[in-house]
Write a protein that holds these residues in place. Structure first.
Motif, short mmCIF file in Angstrom:
data_model
loop_
_atom_site.label_atom_id
_atom_site.label_comp_id
_atom_site.label_asym_id
_atom_site.label_seq_id
_atom_site.Cartn_x
_atom_site.Cartn_y
_atom_site.Cartn_z
N LYS A 158 -5.31 7.56 -3.06
CA LYS A 158 -4.80 7.04 -1.80
C LYS A 158 -5.93 6.44 -0.97
N THR B 246 0.84 -1.21 0.00
CA THR B 246 0.00 0.00 0.00
C THR B 246 0.87 1.25 0.00
N HIS B 247 1.93 1.26 0.79
CA HIS B 247 2.85 2.41 0.83
C HIS B 247 3.51 2.64 -0.53
N ILE C 176 1.52 6.82 -6.75
CA ILE C 176 0.43 7.77 -7.01
C ILE C 176 0.95 9.20 -6.90
N GLU C 177 1.71 9.47 -5.85
CA GLU C 177 2.24 10.82 -5.64
C GLU C 177 3.19 11.24 -6.74
N HIS D 219 1.08 4.21 -2.80
CA HIS D 219 0.94 5.63 -2.47
C HIS D 219 2.09 6.44 -3.06
N GLN D 220 3.30 5.93 -2.93
CA GLN D 220 4.46 6.63 -3.50
C GLN D 220 4.31 6.78 -5.02
N VAL E 91 -4.42 12.49 -6.08
CA VAL E 91 -3.65 11.79 -5.06
C VAL E 91 -4.54 11.43 -3.88
N ARG E 92 -5.32 12.39 -3.39
CA ARG E 92 -6.21 12.13 -2.25
C ARG E 92 -7.21 11.01 -2.58
N ALA F 162 -6.62 3.19 -2.51
CA ALA F 162 -5.50 2.25 -2.37
C ALA F 162 -5.49 1.55 -1.02
N ARG F 163 -6.16 2.12 -0.02
CA ARG F 163 -6.19 1.47 1.30
C ARG F 163 -6.72 0.04 1.21
#
Length: 159
Positions: free
Chosen positions: A70, A50-51, A57-58, A54-55, A66-67, A73-74
């Protein structure tokens, strides 16, 4: 050496050091520690994937996207199974899927993937049924494979 699963690495190291210091470790204690480590590893795999998502996506989205992504993505990964990890990476596109499969083909073999699968399957038993029989050595082998898989995910998502 990059460690992708630092909590699991530290926990395995601590447990290994403790067990090695004992002349005759109690099998019940070894079993308990191994089950704990297996739960820790599977949970950390899910968190790290997941992390990494997130990276990624950013790296290529505007703030609103992004919001949104994310938040979505959880729930992107619900299991530490190899097939699920591969499927999540493939959702980024066919080129990501191809890169993942190519890198995995160079680093992993069927036996390695099976070792991780056994540990993840036993994690499910630990969490939902009676404690399974998983050895410390099986857990260590699965951890080694999990590190390699996380390295592949990192490499593919951050190319």
């Amino acid at each position: 050496m990059i460690v992708f699963l630092p909590q699991t690495f530290a926990a395995i190291s601590d447990c290994r050091e403790h067990l090695d210091s004992l002349a005759d470790p109690d099998p019940a204690v070894v079993s308990y520690l191994t089950r704990y480590l297996n739960l820790t590893m599977c949970a950390e795999i899910e968190l790290i994937v997941t992390h990494l998502i997130h990276q990624r996506i950013e790296k290529g989205c505007d703030e609103s996207s992004v919001r949104f992504l994310k938040a979505r993505a959880r729930n992107a990964i619900r299991s530490a199974r190899y097939g699920e990890i591969k499927s999540v990476v493939a959702q980024f596109g066919s080129d990501y899927k191809r890169d993942f499969e190519e890198q995995a083909g160079k680093i992993l073999n069927e036996d390695m993937v099976a070792k991780l699968g056994v540990a993840v399957g036993k994690r499910d038993s630990i969490a939902h049924r009676a404690p399974p029989d998983i050895t410390f050595q099986e857990l260590e082998s699965a951890y080694d494979v999990a590190e390699k898989v996380m390295g592949i995910v990192n490499s593919v998502l951050h190319r």
